[in-house]
Each structure stands twice: as structure tokens, then as C-alpha cells.
Design an enzyme around this catalytic site. Structure first.
Site, short mmCIF file in Angstrom:
data_model
loop_
_atom_site.label_atom_id
_atom_site.label_comp_id
_atom_site.label_asym_id
_atom_site.label_seq_id
_atom_site.Cartn_x
_atom_site.Cartn_y
_atom_site.Cartn_z
N GLY A 109 2.56 -12.90 -2.15
CA GLY A 109 3.81 -13.00 -2.93
C GLY A 109 4.87 -12.06 -2.40
N GLY A 111 6.31 -9.11 -2.17
CA GLY A 111 5.93 -7.75 -2.52
C GLY A 111 7.07 -6.76 -2.41
N LYS A 131 15.45 -7.51 0.92
CA LYS A 131 14.11 -7.09 1.37
C LYS A 131 14.04 -5.56 1.37
CE LYS A 131 10.74 -7.62 5.09
NZ LYS A 131 10.39 -8.40 6.28
N GLY A 144 6.97 -1.53 -2.05
CA GLY A 144 8.16 -2.35 -2.30
C GLY A 144 9.34 -2.00 -1.40
N ARG A 194 18.96 -11.00 3.22
CA ARG A 194 18.77 -12.16 4.09
C ARG A 194 19.05 -13.44 3.33
NH1 ARG A 194 12.21 -11.64 5.20
NH2 ARG A 194 11.56 -11.98 3.06
N ASP A 271 1.73 -17.34 5.44
CA ASP A 271 2.74 -16.88 4.47
C ASP A 271 4.05 -16.51 5.17
OD1 ASP A 271 0.77 -14.81 5.32
OD2 ASP A 271 2.23 -13.45 4.43
P1 AMP Z 1 4.17 -9.29 5.99
O1 AMP Z 1 3.04 -8.97 6.91
O2 AMP Z 1 5.37 -8.38 6.15
O3 AMP Z 1 4.55 -10.71 6.04
O4 AMP Z 1 3.65 -8.98 4.52
C1 AMP Z 1 2.49 -9.57 3.97
C2 AMP Z 1 2.48 -9.36 2.49
O5 AMP Z 1 2.50 -7.96 2.19
C3 AMP Z 1 3.65 -9.96 1.75
O6 AMP Z 1 3.16 -10.42 0.51
C4 AMP Z 1 4.58 -8.80 1.58
O7 AMP Z 1 5.44 -8.96 0.47
C5 AMP Z 1 3.62 -7.66 1.37
N1 AMP Z 1 4.16 -6.35 1.76
C6 AMP Z 1 4.35 -5.89 3.02
N2 AMP Z 1 4.85 -4.65 2.99
C7 AMP Z 1 4.99 -4.31 1.69
C8 AMP Z 1 5.47 -3.15 1.01
N3 AMP Z 1 5.89 -2.07 1.65
N4 AMP Z 1 5.47 -3.18 -0.33
C9 AMP Z 1 5.03 -4.25 -1.01
N5 AMP Z 1 4.57 -5.36 -0.43
C10 AMP Z 1 4.55 -5.40 0.91
MG MG Z 2 5.69 -11.91 5.23
#
Ligand code: AMP
Ligand code: MG
Length: 506
Positions: A109, A111, A131, A144, A194, A271
Site C-alpha cells: 500500500g 506507505g 511522496k 512515511g 508527482r 507493486d
Molecule cells: P518501494 O520499494 O519504494 O516500491 O516500496 C515498497 C513498499 O514499501 C511500498 O508499499 C511503500 O509505500 C513502502 N515504503 C517504502 N519506504 C517507506 C517508508 N519510508 N515509509 C513507509 N513506507 C515505505
Molecule cells: Mg513502490
């Protein structure tokens, strides 16, 4: 290495405007929210202290109808940091799941991405996301937040890909805050705004399908068809199979564009795959420097799952996951398999067309695949720079071959290849050398966002100087143009570039 001063840095400071500029009234539509609460949670951004402008894209602002003088205001910096909401905005975080590095990861989701909503624009409806704007119910172990380093990379690369003509989410704004964010070391926070017609991912479908929530799955698929793929319902067959086929076709085109420009995404988890075939979620991406087909740009990808040469197959694997997710809406499995089948021919055809264009060939002929393949092999053997090679080759359409030849160690092998290329090139009906050079220069970029260019801009930005981010933005928005003062951006990378390690940490 010293860099020239920015000639025309946009006003980019919270102190840039003192006269009050009216807050723009946007035409919010919030269509995603009509899907219902199973799909998202209302979630306001969490403010950050002392937001500061780093840069914004005047192009995206104009598309959204945001006046330039308002963009320069302190209010806009507050809005695009998540400290103040525009009237009519409805901040939400959406839920999705996905396969990460080949394994089912369950619920993920948004995040750290918060949707401000969707607005009507002359370019069609656009969703706007912040973001790094704080915790959501989907933050899991995360904070977050996003750090300045990775936010600069996402901001610049979004606009760079658009400049290259590659489908992508756009970047409107980049703001920074001195708030500490802990990664391997303590860094500082930033927020990227974005924009895309839709941020729906393969993972949104996987989420409801895996949980057996077929009503919601159907609602989501109908939503995507109605708003983005209306032709899928008009064809007469199963609309969800048609959707899968249409998404596959767009993904095939996208992957051909990535491969042809030497772009490695780095984290092709389901995702991070856009249902519109856009490049989204810029993390440890890289534009190839020295050509190595097995190049792995993500330091966290120890197995090389997302290596450059694997990307097209990984996209296909991801499309299978989407097909699996849509299966409950189809009559039988064969329908999904049939919908996925065309990718196998669409992708190679699209790649061949694009690689041919890089060589100045206006249409694909038998034998062109070997011509391309042989060049790539020579480039790999001699670790020739991908971008510089094709740019110099453009000049060789009606000029000397020496600048290209100089890139190779195995000169005789290159000479033999060049002879074949010249013969094929000049043998085209009505061959016009200057026109071909021009066409090749509009196909083979002079400037791409190499890791070391981003790194230099990041180093400056960490010292509070955002001029290099702004200079890069301007150059990357017109990557095919030959402009004074940008030679350093078009040059071969320095030796230290090979040592840059970019991981999932962001
Ligand atoms: P990504 O690898 O950046 O596509 O992230 C994979 C998942 O981890 C997604 O659900 C992101 O929203 C979540 N995510 C990555 N970094 C963070 C963060 N610093 N805080 C919260 N969620 C994160
Ligand atoms: Mg992602």
C-alpha cells in the site's frame, strides 16, 4: 570537479514572493474515491518543519493550471510539502499488495505516498500525490518519509523520462525540510509531488484477487476500463481479457523504450508496475554508462533479478501476475494466456523498431536484428558507453566515423561492423544523410540522468545549493538538444561513477 553556475535558475525560495497570490482553485474530481472505502483510507499528510523549495517543473505546473507566481509562493511550498491542503483536496492512501523480488509480499500500500486527489486538466484527469508526506495505515515498518537524495533522483528522472518521450509519472514539485530522517545515516526529508493520469498498479488488482474479494476486483477492473481503456468493452469479448492484452501491449512498448535508452528500473516488483504502462516509482534506477547487458543497478538486488537484460522477461512475469489476478473475471485460463501471448511478438518488434531508429534505419528489414546484436556485443566486449556511442553514431550518419571508432578497443571489429552499417544505411531508398543525422539526434539523447550527475546535484543540495538540480532539470527536459554550457552533462562519466552504489534505501 567544478560546475558552471546555473544561468537561469528559477526563483526557488520560500522568500521568493511577498505579494499575496490567490490560491488556485482546481477542478477536483476524486474519481478513485468513488471506488469505495475498501480501496483506501482517508489520511492527511503530516507536516514537515521549514519547507523550502528545491525545484518545480514549470511544464507540469502549466498543465495543471497552477500559475507560475503562485508556484513561487511560500504557500505553494507549504502545499507541496503537505503542510497545508488546497481547498477541495481529499488526501487518501490506497491499499495494494504485490510480488517483490519474485515472492508474494502480501499487503503493501501507499506507505508514504498520499494522494491529494484528481483534477481535470486540458491533458485529461490527473492524480496528484505527495511522496514522503508522512505515515499512512500502510507504512508498515517505515517512517512515511523520503530522503532528499532519493527525492532529487525521482524528481529529475520523472522529468528526464518525459523529455525522452518515455511514458512516466511526472514530477511537479520538490521541497526539502531539515527534519532528520534515519536511513544508514541520518539524512533530511524531502517531498516529491508527482502526477499521473492514474497511479493504479498491478498490485492493486493482486490485492483484491488474492483475498478472494471478487466484487472489489471487478469494481477496480471496471473502473480502469471505463476511465482508461474504454475500447476493451467495445471489442465484444471478455473485457478483462481485453484489458490484460491492452496493458501487455503498453508494457511491451514501455520496455522497448527502456531497453533502447539503456534505462534500468531496479525494482520491477508488481507493486511498481503501472496499469497504464508508465514508468513509476523511481528508486535505484540507472541509465547505463559502460554497456553491460547483465548490469545490476540496484545494490540490494544481489541475485540480479532486475538486471538490464532481464527487464523484458520480468515485465512478462509481472504481466502473468496481473493475468492471474484477473483470472476470476475471465471465462477460463486460456483467455488469460491468449491475452498475454502477443507480448512475445510485440516486445521484440517494438525493440527492433527502436534500435533500428537508433541506427538511422527508417524501417525494419531482415538482418537488422543481427546488425544491432553485433554492435551490442562489440559494445559489451569493450564496455563502450551506451549513450555516448549512439549519440556519436548519429554524427557519423553524414560525418567521420573516428569519434565512434575511438570508443572501441577492437577497432578492426568495429570497422567491419561500421562498413555493414553504412551500407545498410545509405542503401535506404532516398537516403538523405543530413536528414538521417537529424532523425538520429532526435532518437539518441545527448544527456541522460547518469548516476554521477544526480550524485553531484545531491552533494550540492545537501549544502543548501539547489542550482545544480535546477540546471539538470532544464537540460533533461530537452535531452536531444545541443546546448552550450552542458558539455559536462553529455560527457563520458568520470571513473568514480562506476563505484556509486544505489540501493533500495530511500
Ligand atoms: P518501494 O520499494 O519504494 O516500491 O516500496 C515498497 C513498499 O514499501 C511500498 O508499499 C511503500 O509505500 C513502502 N515504503 C517504502 N519506504 C517507506 C517508508 N519510508 N515509509 C513507509 N513506507 C515505505
Ligand atoms: Mg513502490
Amino acid at each position: 570537479m567544478s560546475l558552471p553556475a546555473t544561468p537561469e535558475a528559477p526563483a526557488a525560495s520560500t522568500a521568493a514572493s511577498t505579494a499575496p497570490v490567490p490560491t488556485p482553485a482546481l477542478a477536483w474530481t476524486h474519481r478513485f474515491a468513488t471506488l469505495g472505502e475498501a480501496f483506501f483510507t482517508d489520511n492527511p499528510p503530516t507536516p514537515l518543519p521549514q519547507p523550502q523549495w528545491v525545484a518545480w517543473s514549470a511544464d507540469v505546473a502549466a498543465t495543471l493550471g497552477l500559475p507560475a507566481d503562485w508556484m513561487a509562493s511560500a504557500e505553494a511550498a507549504e502545499v507541496f510539502t503537505g503542510n497545508r491542503l488546497l481547498p477541495g483536496s481529499r488526501p487518501i492512501a490506497t491499499v495494494y499488495s504485490g510480488h517483490q523480488f519474485g515472492h508474494w509480499a502480501g499487503q503493501l500500500g501507499d506507505g508514504r505516498a498520499i494522494w491529494l486527489g484528481e483534477i481535470d486538466t486540458p491533458a485529461g484527469p490527473q492524480e496528484i500525490q505527495l511522496k514522503g508526506a508522512g505515515l499512512t495505515p500502510y507504512s508498515r515498518m517505515g517512517d512515511g518519509r523520503a530522503v532528499l537524495r532519493s527525492s532529487i533522483r525521482e524528481f529529475l528522472c520523472s522529468e528526464a523520462m518525459h523529455g525522452l518521450g518515455i511514458p512516466t509519472s511526472r514530477a511537479l514539485a520538490l521541497t526539502a525540510s531539515p527534519a532528520p530522517v534515519v536511513r544508514e545515516t541520518v539524512e533530511t526529508a524531502a517531498v516529491v509531488t508527482r502526477v499521473a493520469p492514474s497511479f493504479i498498479r498491478f498490485g492493486h488488482f493482486e490485492h483484491f484477487s488474492a483475498a478472494g474479494r471478487i466484487d472489489e476486483l471487478r469494481r477496480l477492473a471496471d473502473f480502469v476500463i471505463d476511465h482508461h481503456y474504454p475500447a476493451c468493452r467495445q471489442a465484444g469479448g471478455n473485457p478483462y481479457a481485453a484489458l490484460l492484452e491492452a496493458v501487455s501491449a503498453r508494457t511491451a512498448e514501455l520496455l522497448a523504450q527502456w531497453q533502447a535508452v539503456g534505462f534500468c528500473h531496479g525494482v520491477m516488483n508488481t507493486d511498481n508496475m503501472s496499469i497504464l504502462g508508465l514508468t513509476i516509482d523511481y528508486g535505484p534506477f540507472q541509465f547505463l554508462d559502460a554497456f553491460n547487458p547483465a548490469h545490476i543497478c540496484n545494490h540490494s538486488d544481489t541475485g540480479g533479478r532486475y538486471a538490464y537484460h532481464r527487464q523484458p522477461n520480468i515485465a512478462y512475469w509481472n504481466l502473468f501476475c496481473l493475468g492471474q489476478a484477473l483470472l476470476p473475471l475471465m471465462d477460463d485460463q486460456q483467455q488469460a494466456l491468449d491475452a498475454l501471448e502477443p507480448y512475445k511478438t510485440l516486445f521484440p518488434a517494438a525493440l527492433q523498431r527502436r534500435m533500428g531508429a537508433k541506427l538511422g534505419l527508417s524501417e525494419v528489414q531482415p538482418g537488422d536484428d543481427t546488425l544491432v546484436e553485433d554492435l551490442m556485443q562489440l559494445m559489451a566486449k569493450d564496455a563502450v558507453d551506451f549513450t555516448v556511442l549512439f549519440r556519436r553514431l548519429s554524427g557519423a550518419a553524414d560525418g567521420p566515423l573516428e569519434p565512434v571508432r575511438d570508443l572501441f578497443l577492437q577497432r578492426e571489429a568495429f570497422d567491419a561492423w561500421a562498413l555493414r552499417w553504412r551500407e545498410r544505411l545509405t542503401g535506404q531508398p532516398g537516403f538523405d544523410a543530413p536528414a538521417t543525422r537529424e532523425q538520429m539526434r532526435r532518437t539518441n539523447p545527448r544527456i541522460v540522468l547518469r548516476n554521477h550527475l544526480a550524485e553531484l546535484a545531491i552533494r550540492r543540495a545537501r549544502e543548501g545549493d539547489f542550482s545544480e538540480v535546477q540546471r539538470l532539470l532544464k537540460a533533461l527536459q530537452a535531452p536531444f538538444d545541443e546546448r552550450a554550457g552542458e558539455d559536462d552533462l553529455a560527457a563520458l562519466p568520470p571513473d568514480w561513477a562506476a563505484g556509486i552504489e544505489i540501493s533500495c534505501s530511500s
